[in-house]
Design a protein around this motif. Structure first.
Motif, PDB file in Angstrom:
ATOM      1  N   GLN A  46      80.031  65.930  67.588  1.00 44.94           N
ATOM      2  CA  GLN A  46      79.006  65.160  66.888  1.00 44.94           C
ATOM      3  C   GLN A  46      78.951  65.536  65.412  1.00 44.94           C
ATOM      4  O   GLN A  46      78.861  64.663  64.539  1.00 44.94           O
ATOM      5  CB  GLN A  46      77.639  65.354  67.549  1.00 44.94           C
ATOM      6  N   LYS A  47      79.024  66.837  65.107  1.00 48.23           N
ATOM      7  CA  LYS A  47      79.019  67.279  63.705  1.00 48.23           C
ATOM      8  C   LYS A  47      80.226  66.722  62.960  1.00 48.23           C
ATOM      9  O   LYS A  47      80.108  66.261  61.823  1.00 48.23           O
ATOM     10  CB  LYS A  47      79.034  68.809  63.622  1.00 48.23           C
ATOM     11  N   ASP A  48      81.400  66.787  63.585  1.00 48.91           N
ATOM     12  CA  ASP A  48      82.614  66.275  62.950  1.00 48.91           C
ATOM     13  C   ASP A  48      82.514  64.775  62.691  1.00 48.91           C
ATOM     14  O   ASP A  48      82.921  64.289  61.635  1.00 48.91           O
ATOM     15  CB  ASP A  48      83.844  66.582  63.808  1.00 48.91           C
ATOM     16  N   LEU A  49      81.986  64.036  63.667  1.00 47.33           N
ATOM     17  CA  LEU A  49      81.828  62.589  63.495  1.00 47.33           C
ATOM     18  C   LEU A  49      80.829  62.276  62.382  1.00 47.33           C
ATOM     19  O   LEU A  49      81.060  61.377  61.569  1.00 47.33           O
ATOM     20  CB  LEU A  49      81.380  61.938  64.801  1.00 47.33           C
ATOM     21  N   ASP A  50      79.727  63.019  62.364  1.00 47.62           N
ATOM     22  CA  ASP A  50      78.732  62.809  61.314  1.00 47.62           C
ATOM     23  C   ASP A  50      79.341  63.056  59.938  1.00 47.62           C
ATOM     24  O   ASP A  50      79.119  62.292  59.000  1.00 47.62           O
ATOM     25  CB  ASP A  50      77.512  63.709  61.519  1.00 47.62           C
ATOM     26  N   LYS A  51      80.135  64.114  59.831  1.00 51.17           N
ATOM     27  CA  LYS A  51      80.778  64.453  58.568  1.00 51.17           C
ATOM     28  C   LYS A  51      81.806  63.380  58.182  1.00 51.17           C
ATOM     29  O   LYS A  51      81.875  62.965  57.033  1.00 51.17           O
ATOM     30  CB  LYS A  51      81.483  65.812  58.689  1.00 51.17           C
ATOM     31  N   GLU A  52      82.579  62.935  59.158  1.00 48.27           N
ATOM     32  CA  GLU A  52      83.610  61.926  58.907  1.00 48.27           C
ATOM     33  C   GLU A  52      83.017  60.593  58.456  1.00 48.27           C
ATOM     34  O   GLU A  52      83.563  59.931  57.570  1.00 48.27           O
ATOM     35  CB  GLU A  52      84.440  61.717  60.179  1.00 48.27           C
ATOM     36  N   PHE A  53      81.897  60.195  59.055  1.00 50.15           N
ATOM     37  CA  PHE A  53      81.336  58.885  58.778  1.00 50.15           C
ATOM     38  C   PHE A  53      80.213  58.905  57.744  1.00 50.15           C
ATOM     39  O   PHE A  53      79.691  57.854  57.382  1.00 50.15           O
ATOM     40  CB  PHE A  53      80.871  58.227  60.080  1.00 50.15           C
ATOM     41  N   ALA A  54      79.848  60.075  57.250  1.00 46.61           N
ATOM     42  CA  ALA A  54      78.768  60.179  56.260  1.00 46.61           C
ATOM     43  C   ALA A  54      79.052  59.383  54.987  1.00 46.61           C
ATOM     44  O   ALA A  54      78.160  58.672  54.503  1.00 46.61           O
ATOM     45  CB  ALA A  54      78.477  61.634  55.938  1.00 46.61           C
ATOM     46  N   ASP A 108      83.997  51.311  64.249  1.00 42.17           N
ATOM     47  CA  ASP A 108      84.845  52.473  63.969  1.00 42.17           C
ATOM     48  C   ASP A 108      84.231  53.749  64.536  1.00 42.17           C
ATOM     49  O   ASP A 108      84.920  54.575  65.142  1.00 42.17           O
ATOM     50  CB  ASP A 108      85.074  52.629  62.467  1.00 42.17           C
ATOM     51  N   TYR A 109      82.928  53.897  64.337  1.00 39.36           N
ATOM     52  CA  TYR A 109      82.235  55.090  64.842  1.00 39.36           C
ATOM     53  C   TYR A 109      82.319  55.158  66.367  1.00 39.36           C
ATOM     54  O   TYR A 109      82.648  56.203  66.930  1.00 39.36           O
ATOM     55  CB  TYR A 109      80.772  55.080  64.385  1.00 39.36           C
ATOM     56  N   ASN A 110      82.021  54.047  67.025  1.00 39.71           N
ATOM     57  CA  ASN A 110      82.053  54.030  68.491  1.00 39.71           C
ATOM     58  C   ASN A 110      83.451  54.289  69.033  1.00 39.71           C
ATOM     59  O   ASN A 110      83.613  54.995  70.034  1.00 39.71           O
ATOM     60  CB  ASN A 110      81.498  52.716  69.035  1.00 39.71           C
ATOM     61  N   LEU A 111      84.458  53.739  68.380  1.00 35.51           N
ATOM     62  CA  LEU A 111      85.838  53.973  68.800  1.00 35.51           C
ATOM     63  C   LEU A 111      86.193  55.455  68.693  1.00 35.51           C
ATOM     64  O   LEU A 111      86.708  56.051  69.641  1.00 35.51           O
ATOM     65  CB  LEU A 111      86.804  53.133  67.954  1.00 35.51           C
ATOM     66  N   ARG A 112      85.901  56.059  67.550  1.00 37.35           N
ATOM     67  CA  ARG A 112      86.186  57.493  67.359  1.00 37.35           C
ATOM     68  C   ARG A 112      85.369  58.349  68.326  1.00 37.35           C
ATOM     69  O   ARG A 112      85.877  59.301  68.895  1.00 37.35           O
ATOM     70  CB  ARG A 112      85.874  57.908  65.918  1.00 37.35           C
ATOM     71  N   ARG A 113      84.108  57.989  68.509  1.00 40.12           N
ATOM     72  CA  ARG A 113      83.248  58.763  69.414  1.00 40.12           C
ATOM     73  C   ARG A 113      83.805  58.702  70.836  1.00 40.12           C
ATOM     74  O   ARG A 113      83.885  59.716  71.525  1.00 40.12           O
ATOM     75  CB  ARG A 113      81.818  58.214  69.380  1.00 40.12           C
TER      76      ARG A 113
END
Length: 166
Positions: A46-54, A108-113
């Motif tokens: 979750q932290k990595d995704l938040d950082k990636e999509f921020a 994009d977020y949902n796909l990566r998640r």
């Protein structure tokens, strides 16, 4: 005649179900939602995704703020009549761009998640299978409507997953 066949079939099915259920000695339940929220791996994902999509999220928020500012200017009547039509057109374009960007970001977020959590699910399944073999479970269920808490082994699975991470 048909009624007798149906009754016989139902009785046979019930007898098989009872004997199958009696053969289960040790049962466990796992709440995957809790695993996805509380494990170190899930929190790291979750932290990595938040950082990636921020950056994309900030860009989207800036687009929204700019569109709202333009809308307020138009609605306040401060825009001269000669420019009003052009500003309305600009606002509608910005709104369309914002909606497209928001949809793309969500996709994009949902796909990566989903990709990341699929990896976590595979890892959790390995841990669960290892735990089942090691501790002699006959059946482990994931996600049910109701389960007596005495069967819940979610904390043990989270603990085992967290131990892997370190």
């Amino acid at each position: 005649m048909l009624k007798k066949i149906v009754l016989t079939f139902a009785a046979t099915l019930l007898a098989c179900s009872v004997s199958w259920a009696e053969s289960i000695q040790k049962l466990g339940f796992i709440d995957t939602g809790r695993v996805y929220q509380q494990s170190v791996q899930a929190q790291s994902i979750q932290k990595d995704l938040d950082k990636e999509f921020a950056p994309m999220q900030r860009k989207l928020q800036a687009m929204q703020a700019e569109g709202l500012k333009l809308k307020e200017a138009i609605e306040s009547g401060k825009v001269p009549a000669a420019e009003r039509e052009a500003k309305v057109k600009q606002m509608l374009q910005m709104d369309e761009q914002y909606k497209e960007a928001a949809v793309k970001l969500a996709e994009d977020y949902n796909l990566r998640r989903n990709e990341e959590f699929a990896s976590l699910q595979q890892n959790a399944n390995k841990v669960i299978i290892e735990m089942a073999r090691k501790e002699g479970y006959d059946l482990i269920i994931q996600d049910a409507i109701f389960v007596n808490s005495k069967f819940d082994i979610t904390d043990a699975v989270i603990k085992a997953l967290n131990a892997q991470k370190q």
